[in-house]
Write a protein that holds these residues in place. Structure first.
Motif, PDB file in Angstrom:
ATOM      1  N   TYR A 156      81.070 -11.764 -24.702  1.00  0.00           N
ATOM      2  CA  TYR A 156      79.350 -10.812 -25.109  1.00  0.00           C
ATOM      3  C   TYR A 156      78.963 -11.446 -23.987  1.00  0.00           C
ATOM      4  CZ  TYR A 156      77.360 -14.803 -27.161  1.00  0.00           C
ATOM      5  OH  TYR A 156      76.690 -16.221 -27.599  1.00  0.00           O
ATOM      6  N   TYR A 157      77.717 -10.446 -23.661  1.00  0.00           N
ATOM      7  CA  TYR A 157      76.999 -10.825 -23.039  1.00  0.00           C
ATOM      8  C   TYR A 157      75.952 -10.706 -23.301  1.00  0.00           C
ATOM      9  CZ  TYR A 157      80.550  -9.525 -18.958  1.00  0.00           C
ATOM     10  OH  TYR A 157      81.996  -9.570 -18.651  1.00  0.00           O
ATOM     11  N   LYS A 158      75.119 -11.843 -22.884  1.00  0.00           N
ATOM     12  CA  LYS A 158      73.393 -11.638 -23.534  1.00  0.00           C
ATOM     13  C   LYS A 158      72.239 -11.140 -21.984  1.00  0.00           C
ATOM     14  CE  LYS A 158      69.991 -14.671 -25.682  1.00  0.00           C
ATOM     15  NZ  LYS A 158      70.000 -15.369 -26.686  1.00  0.00           N
ATOM     16  N   LEU A 159      72.035 -10.154 -21.974  1.00  0.00           N
ATOM     17  CA  LEU A 159      71.052  -9.970 -20.478  1.00  0.00           C
ATOM     18  C   LEU A 159      69.915  -9.976 -21.673  1.00  0.00           C
ATOM     19  CD1 LEU A 159      73.295  -7.036 -19.728  1.00  0.00           C
ATOM     20  CD2 LEU A 159      73.488  -9.368 -18.772  1.00  0.00           C
ATOM     21  N   GLY A 160      69.258 -10.784 -21.161  1.00  0.00           N
ATOM     22  CA  GLY A 160      67.393 -11.206 -21.943  1.00  0.00           C
ATOM     23  C   GLY A 160      67.877 -11.272 -23.378  1.00  0.00           C
ATOM     24  N   ARG A 161      67.512 -10.148 -23.993  1.00  0.00           N
ATOM     25  CA  ARG A 161      67.554 -10.640 -25.481  1.00  0.00           C
ATOM     26  C   ARG A 161      68.295  -9.245 -25.834  1.00  0.00           C
ATOM     27  NH1 ARG A 161      61.914  -9.816 -28.104  1.00  0.00           N
ATOM     28  NH2 ARG A 161      63.110 -11.279 -30.460  1.00  0.00           N
TER      29      ARG A 161
END
Length: 70
Positions: A39-44
């Motif tokens: 997964y990617y965590k983009l900000g929240r």
């Protein structure tokens, strides 16, 4: 391999299609334990790529006809 998810789509938490692999709480547990699909965590925001979800699902495929055979 049959695709369970659209290859070129991004999925975010709350998308009902993600329920195929686990509910929101289960996905959070996996992320915390460094398990589950990439997964990617983009900000929240947590974002899953369809291609990654399909690859992860394929890696966890079980074929009962081959169980216990070497």
């Amino acid at each position: 391999m049959a695709n369970l998810f659209e290859q070129n789509r991004t999925y975010v938490l709350g998308d009902t299609e993600l329920d195929l692999i686990g509910d929101r709480e289960k996905l959070a547990q996996w992320r915390h334990k460094s398990m589950g699909p990439p997964y990617y965590k983009l900000g929240r925001k947590i974002v899953y790529l369809g291609a990654d979800l399909n690859a992860w699902a394929e890696a966890h495929k079980t074929d009962p006809s081959k169980a216990g055979k070497s």
